[in-house]
Design an enzyme around this catalytic site. Structure first.
Site, PDB file in Angstrom:
ATOM      1  CE1 TYR A 142      17.637  17.885 -34.416  1.00 38.96           C
ATOM      2  CE2 TYR A 142      19.164  16.080 -34.005  1.00 38.96           C
ATOM      3  CZ  TYR A 142      18.690  17.334 -33.701  1.00 38.96           C
ATOM      4  OH  TYR A 142      19.262  18.040 -32.677  1.00 38.96           O
ATOM      5  CG  ASP A 231       9.067  32.695 -30.772  1.00 39.92           C
ATOM      6  OD1 ASP A 231       8.024  32.032 -30.550  1.00 39.92           O
ATOM      7  OD2 ASP A 231       9.060  33.767 -31.416  1.00 39.92           O
TER       8      ASP A 231
HETATM    9  C1  IPM Z   1      21.204  15.746 -27.874  1.00 32.68           C
HETATM   10  C2  IPM Z   1      22.419  16.059 -28.680  1.00 32.68           C
HETATM   11  C3  IPM Z   1      22.316  15.350 -30.005  1.00 32.68           C
HETATM   12  C4  IPM Z   1      21.137  15.939 -30.741  1.00 32.68           C
HETATM   13  C5  IPM Z   1      23.574  15.383 -30.880  1.00 32.68           C
HETATM   14  C6  IPM Z   1      24.783  14.855 -30.146  1.00 32.68           C
HETATM   15  C7  IPM Z   1      23.386  14.655 -32.175  1.00 32.68           C
HETATM   16  O1  IPM Z   1      22.585  17.429 -28.800  1.00 32.68           O
HETATM   17  O2  IPM Z   1      20.936  14.556 -27.636  1.00 32.68           O
HETATM   18  O3  IPM Z   1      20.526  16.674 -27.444  1.00 32.68           O
HETATM   19  O4  IPM Z   1      21.248  16.983 -31.408  1.00 32.68           O
HETATM   20  O5  IPM Z   1      20.069  15.339 -30.665  1.00 32.68           O
END
Ligand code: IPM
Ligand code: MG
Length: 373
Positions: A142, A231
């Protein structure tokens, strides 16, 4: 007398609707239990973009750093789909997580007995389900660098001439701190942790496995630890979910596995989450609470949204940020009672129908149940 500060960020879509119901619950605790909350409200996501041109204003970020807890509704919606990546609603949420350093995301998946038949799996597989996914929330793919979409002009083999890059990167310290959070939580539950990664194909997965094992061997030998490829973990979650107590995993696997776990419980409209960081001056962790569901643009403004996930998120705030465990128990009992009485929002309607209650009626019923308990 202590005043508990709370920053409410309703966000987009059904966020504001479900938050209205949480306010009823907060009012109930203030009036009936004499607990003082200092509640402020601000914008996040598309709502913030509309006003400020960014999905989270700096002043809001600052406020979030100062309060005891943040409660967020949901972000995103079709109106914002074509915005530049840097100002998409999700960036506001990710900025909060990153700058508050909320590294441990707790996503419990509990199957309320009254709802076991709503699961897409058979009742006997989900009945009594009580698992906790601890997702690393501030690192991994991320946030890893390098990232971006670049031209790949010097590569004539590449039709289209572009390359998209994200980086999965974990430090040992990042892995150890989330592992500690998982072991601590396991000690208060079933005393078992299952760690999930892809050590068979990723070096970051090998490091993950080694570091979780290190924390276990050196600090939590009394907790039972197992490892699983992610998985296989996904498969086991739908095959025999009750084998798990606490699952600890990285940011991306945690995102995916927690959605799968959520569906086991019957409805995404039921699941809360807590994102916790390092302890603040008051000894409680820096924290943000949010329902696992999204902004649900398809039902926005129709009074169909289920407010329970957001109300349960507030219950988690009572427990983890305000040290009000008995009040959290009470609120969870009230919700259980309402469900046992057959009160259902539209997402909880079985194939044989019945009349669903609205978002606001569900909130009222929960407040009534609080008074009756
Ligand atoms: C979550 C959501 C978020 C993520 C999005 C909205 C950025 O899917 O909190 O699980 O991917 O973390
Ligand atoms: Mg998700």
């Amino acid at each position: 007398m202590t005043t508990h500060s709370l920053l409410i960020l309703p966000g987009d879509g059904i966020g504001p609707e479900v938050m209205t119901e949480v306010r009823k619950v907060i009012d109930w605790f203030q009036t009936n239990k004499g607990i003082q909350f200092d509640v402020s409200e601000d914008l996040v996501g598309g709502a913030a973009y509309d006003k400020h041109g960014v999905p989270l204003a700096d002043e809001t970020m600052q406020k979030a750093q100062e309060v005891d807890a943040v409660l967020l509704g949901a972000v995103g919606g079709p109106a914002y789909d074509n915005l530049d990546f840097s100002v998409k609603p999700e960036r506001g949420l990710l900025r909060l997580r990153k700058e508050m350093d909320l590294f441990a995301n707790l996503r419990p998946a509990q199957c309320f007995d009254a709802l076991a038949d709503f699961s897409s799996l058979k009742r006997e597989i989900v009945a009594g389900l009580d698992i906790l996914i601890v997702r690393e929330l501030t690192s991994g793919v991320y946030f890893g660098e390098p990232r971006g979409i670049h031209s790949d002009d010097n590569n004539p083999q590449n039709e289209g001439g572009r390359v998209g890059i994200n980086t999965q990167r974990y430090t040992s310290g990042e892995i150890r701190r989330v592992a500690r959070a998982a072991f601590e939580l396991a000690k208060k539950r079933g005393n078992r942790v299952c760690s999930m990664e892809k050590a068979n194909v990723m070096e970051s997965g090998i490091l993950w496995r080694e570091e979780v094992q290190w924390v276990h061997d050196n600090e939590y030998p009394e907790v039972e630890l197992s490892h699983m490829y992610a998985d296989n973990g996904a498969m086991q979650l739908v095959r025999r979910p009750n084998q798990f107590d606490v699952i600890v995993t990285d940011n991306l696997f945690g995102d995916i596995l927690s959605d799968a776990a959520a569906m086991l419980t019957g409805s995404l409209g039921m699941l809360p989450s807590a994102s916790l960081g390092a302890p603040m001056a008051n000894g409680r962790p820096k924290a943000m609470y949010e329902p696992v569901h999204g902004s649900a643009p398809d039902i926005t403004g129709q009074g169909k949204a289920n407010p329970i996930a957001c109300i349960l998120s507030f219950a988690m705030a009572l427990r983890y940020s305000y040290d009000l465990g008995a009040e959290a128990d009470l609120l969870e009992k009230a919700i259980e009672k309402v469900l046992a009485d057959g009160v259902r929002t539209a997402d909880l309607m079985g194939p044989d129908g019945g009349t669903p209650v609205s978002t606001s009626q569900m909130g009222d019923k929960i407040v009534e149940a609080l008074s009756a308990l």
